[in-house]
Design an enzyme around this catalytic site. Structure first.
Site, PDB file in Angstrom:
ATOM      1  N   GLN A 142      25.971  45.139 112.003  1.00 42.58           N
ATOM      2  CA  GLN A 142      26.155  46.559 111.679  1.00 42.58           C
ATOM      3  C   GLN A 142      25.647  47.490 112.779  1.00 42.58           C
ATOM      4  OE1 GLN A 142      23.462  46.143 108.087  1.00 42.58           O
ATOM      5  NE2 GLN A 142      22.912  48.231 108.656  1.00 42.58           N
ATOM      6  N   CYS A 148      25.292  48.981 105.425  1.00 43.15           N
ATOM      7  CA  CYS A 148      25.152  47.649 104.816  1.00 43.15           C
ATOM      8  C   CYS A 148      25.975  47.535 103.550  1.00 43.15           C
ATOM      9  CB  CYS A 148      23.685  47.391 104.488  1.00 43.15           C
ATOM     10  SG  CYS A 148      23.020  48.579 103.315  1.00 43.15           S
ATOM     11  N   HIS A 287      18.818  47.431 100.824  1.00 47.78           N
ATOM     12  CA  HIS A 287      19.744  46.766 101.734  1.00 47.78           C
ATOM     13  C   HIS A 287      20.785  45.984 100.939  1.00 47.78           C
ATOM     14  CE1 HIS A 287      21.155  45.202 105.474  1.00 47.78           C
ATOM     15  NE2 HIS A 287      20.705  43.978 105.292  1.00 47.78           N
ATOM     16  N   ASN A 308      23.635  38.064 105.945  1.00 52.03           N
ATOM     17  CA  ASN A 308      23.194  39.396 106.351  1.00 52.03           C
ATOM     18  C   ASN A 308      24.178  39.966 107.372  1.00 52.03           C
ATOM     19  OD1 ASN A 308      21.618  41.676 106.550  1.00 52.03           O
ATOM     20  ND2 ASN A 308      19.769  40.630 107.245  1.00 52.03           N
TER      21      ASN A 308
END
Ligand SMILES: *[C@@H]1O[C@H](CO)[C@@H](O)[C@H](O)[C@H]1NC(C)=O
Ligand SMILES: *[C@@H]1O[C@H](CO)[C@@H](O)[C@H](O)[C@H]1NC(C)=O
Length: 345
Positions: A142, A148, A287, A308
């Protein structure tokens, strides 16, 4: 992948053996020259330049404290280890501030067809890994954009589309950043809600491919490719489950990759480099990530496989194994079982 049995211990032992066999001069780990050189190398590796010497000195002081902290955790024989990653010149306060733009706006609407809660007969396997089923695209990054929420929604959408069509297609995060700003829920690189992203994807009739609408890590104007009609993947709606708990989360993940919210603000989360994460973690959901499986280590420790969006240099090639079934109030470690949602087709 690291072995789940004491990776830090193994690493430390290997390091000591290295000293013995090479006959290297043993210097104190906290030696400033050594750390200064390490900082220079780290800067070069991550392409980091500071505006002046004062800034560099300031960053070096933080870097030094972080390296000392990382070394102390790694010598403590935990189930996970930390690494001097690209967040190494940020204090944890700065790291948290960077993440706090990632406030998840949680919507309680849902428009899904299937509710896994009803499927009581579902047998939850002992291990699931959607990566090995080809339902997970390579880890994305990102960068400096706080979206996110979009990465999380895209990961679970890519998963369900693969399960439905047999095709794994990398989908456009940028389209969500640029085009999903009609409601006040999602604000591009500033903040957003995973559920609002699903709402957009369903209403829009799908998303463009990453190839047709590539990621730029900044707010932009909704492009032609972002308008409906050029969409690679359509979903019907989504299901969102607040307070899902770890047992039901496993049921959901056994069916498909699932979007979840976690507290990623902790120092050990910041520097996580591998192993089963069991570090100190809060439940301030800040997140968005995706759970793409779960399993059990050789020592019996159960974990979630978390995808992630911080690039492949963080964690285990971009993934975290996060300790599962920690008991307590069933919020899960880092609040992983406090809120889950997934798209339906
Ligand atoms: C699923 O369970 C909910 C709540 O118990 C119920 O309202 C709904 O009708 C069920 N749906 C199906 C398809 O069985
Ligand atoms: C990005 O765009 C959204 C929606 O227009 C806006 O609310 C937000 O402040 C912008 N963020 C940044 C970092 O420019």
């Amino acid at each position: 992948m690291l072995s789940s049995t004491n990776p830090s211990c193994f690493f430390f032992t290997a390091l000591l053996l290295g000293f013995v066999t090479s006959g290297a001069v043993i210097r104190p780990v906290a030696d400033t020259d050594h750390l200064s050189l390490q900082h220079e190398k780290w800067m070069a590796k991550h392409g980091i330049e500071y505006k002046d010497t004062a800034e560099k000195n300031h960053r070096f002081e933080i870097f030094k404290l972080n390296v000392e902290y990382i070394n102390s955790v790694n010598s403590a024989n935990r189930k996970y280890k930390l690494g001097v990653n690209r967040f190494a010149d940020l204090s944890n306060g700065e790291f948290k501030a960077l993440r706090s733009g990632l406030k998840l706006k949680i919507m309680r609407s849902s428009a899904g067809s299937f509710r896994f809660q009803n499927a009581t007969a579902t047998v939850v396997p002992s291990a699931v890994d959607w990566r090995s089923k080809g339902a997970v695209t390579p880890v994305k990054n990102q960068g400096q954009c706080g979206c996110c929420w979009a990465f999380s929604a895209v990961a679970s959408t890519e998963g369900i589309i693969k399960l439905k069509t047999g095709k794994l297609i990398s989908l456009s995060v940028q389209q969500l950043v640029d085009c999903d700003v009609i409601t006040s829920e999602n604000r591009g690189c500033s903040e957003g809600s995973i559920d609002a992203a699903f709402e957009f994807i369903a209403t829009n009739g799908g998303l463009a491919t990453e190839a047709n609408y590539p990621y730029r890590a900044s707010n932009g104007t909704c492009g032609v490719a972002g308008k409906s009609g050029s969409n690679a993947a359509a979903i019907r709606g989504y299901v969102s489950v607040p307070s899902i708990g770890e047992a039901l989360l496993a049921k959901a993940v056994a069916r498909q990759p699932v979007s979840v919210a976690v507290d990623a603000g902790g120092r050990d989360f910041q520097f996580y480099a591998g192993g089963v994460f069991s570090g100190e973690c809060g439940n301030d959901l800040n997140h968005g990530v995706a759970v793409v499986g779960f399993g059990k280590g050789r020592d019996g420790t159960k974990y979630w496989i978390v995808k992630n969006s911080w690039g492949v240099s963080w964690g285990e090639s971009g993934y975290m194994r996060l300790q599962r079934d920690v008991g307590g109030d069933d919020e899960g470690l880092c609040g992983i079982a406090m809120y889950a949602s997934y798209p339906t087709v």
